[in-house]
Design a protein around this motif. Structure first.
Motif, PDB file in Angstrom:
ATOM      1  N   HIS A  54       0.834  -1.203   0.000  1.00  0.00           N
ATOM      2  CA  HIS A  54       0.000   0.000   0.000  1.00  0.00           C
ATOM      3  C   HIS A  54       0.869   1.253   0.000  1.00  0.00           C
ATOM      4  O   HIS A  54       2.013   1.236   0.457  1.00  0.00           O
ATOM      5  CB  HIS A  54      -0.952  -0.007   1.198  1.00  0.00           C
ATOM      6  N   GLY A  55       0.269   2.329  -0.516  1.00  0.00           N
ATOM      7  CA  GLY A  55       1.032   3.546  -0.727  1.00  0.00           C
ATOM      8  C   GLY A  55       1.073   4.511   0.440  1.00  0.00           C
ATOM      9  O   GLY A  55       1.774   5.507   0.393  1.00  0.00           O
ATOM     10  N   GLY A  56       0.308   4.264   1.486  1.00  0.00           N
ATOM     11  CA  GLY A  56       0.293   5.170   2.622  1.00  0.00           C
ATOM     12  C   GLY A  56      -0.718   4.712   3.656  1.00  0.00           C
ATOM     13  O   GLY A  56      -1.461   3.749   3.456  1.00  0.00           O
ATOM     14  N   LEU A  57      -0.760   5.437   4.782  1.00  0.00           N
ATOM     15  CA  LEU A  57      -1.638   5.051   5.887  1.00  0.00           C
ATOM     16  C   LEU A  57      -3.116   5.090   5.498  1.00  0.00           C
ATOM     17  O   LEU A  57      -3.885   4.181   5.838  1.00  0.00           O
ATOM     18  CB  LEU A  57      -1.385   5.963   7.093  1.00  0.00           C
ATOM     19  N   MET A  58      -3.531   6.140   4.808  1.00  0.00           N
ATOM     20  CA  MET A  58      -4.942   6.243   4.431  1.00  0.00           C
ATOM     21  C   MET A  58      -5.321   5.165   3.421  1.00  0.00           C
ATOM     22  O   MET A  58      -6.441   4.635   3.447  1.00  0.00           O
ATOM     23  CB  MET A  58      -5.241   7.631   3.859  1.00  0.00           C
TER      24      MET A  58
END
Length: 265
Positions: A54-58
């Protein structure tokens, strides 16, 4: 919300482990994310492993929230084997459709450069040339890396702009479980069409049979027009692909009443 089922819990743990692992070992992203299949970075395992990156926390938060919310209900009725088969089928199908759209777009642009008669080997070199500063693609770096070939084939500024777009698409990566999640959304709408979804960004509950088609159509619109209310860097056709695979599987299973011609019988 239904209690989290065992397989969903295991998928959640795997996604978190991959996310944390990629934070400490950044090189893992390039190895496990989905590359375009004609690029130097593509590996056979990426259509599966990209689903856990995944590309980030969100990005991981919303995907895992949807996995737990919708996946648990589906696994409860299907059991773990059928649920996993459906989940991975949608995720891999999304990767294939995303790659197919990329192939069409890349080769459409390459046709505009056909008059330059660039050899296959030289075009391959240019499309895979180093053009990142570690975070973003930069046209000036592509120019420096391919200057000798640009001069050899007399590239104009317009030709170079096309080359940059193709090289960027060729080297871009795709990450996330979103394709599989969109398949789960479609399956949920099939099985529980009148279930009211209370979403954090919409003040009133919406029935699944209305919400799911609307969000898939929104992704299709964004993929076709390039305009996205959620910002850039989203693989809209992967979302649509996962939804399409999920729809086909659900339509087939429903047509056969989930009993005839099942994969696990």
């Amino acid at each position: 919300m239904m209690n989290m089922t065992d397989t969903v819990k295991q998928l959640l743990i795997l996604n978190v482990l991959f996310f944390v692992g990629a934070f400490f070992v950044p090189q893992a992203t390039d190895l496990l994310a989905l590359h375009y299949f004609e690029s130097d970075g593509f590996k056979l395992w990426q259509p599966i492993t990209h689903m856990f990156m995944h590309g980030g926390l969100m990005h991981i938060f919303f995907n895992m929230f949807a996995l737990v919310s919708f996946g648990s209900a589906l696994e409860h009725f299907w059991g773990p084997k059928k649920f996993l088969f459906f989940y991975f089928s949608c995720g891999i199908g999304a990767a294939l459709i995303h790659s197919g759209v990329n192939y069409y777009e890349i080769h459409s642009l390459l046709n505009e450069l056909s008059s330059l008669s660039v050899s296959t080997a030289d075009m391959h070199t240019m499309l895979n040339a180093d053009m990142t500063d570690g975070n973003t693609f930069r046209s000036d770096l592509l120019y420096e890396s391919t200057k000798h070939l640009l001069e050899k084939y007399n590239f104009s500024s317009d030709n170079f702009s096309i080359l940059y777009e193709v090289a960027r698409s060729n080297q871009a990566i795709s990450v996330g479980a979103s394709g599989a999640i969109y398949g789960l959304l479609v399956a949920f709408a099939f099985m529980f069409p009148n279930a009211e979804l209370a979403l954090m960004f919409i003040p009133v509950p919406i029935k699944a049979k209305f919400f799911v088609p609307a969000i898939v159509l929104l992704d299709l619109f964004s993929g076709v027009t390039g305009y996205s209310i959620f910002g850039g860097g989203i693989a809209h056709f992967a979302h649509v692909g996962g939804a399409l695979v999920g729809f086909i599987m659900m339509w087939y299973w429903k047509k056969n009443q989930f009993n005839h011609n099942r994969w696990d019988r």
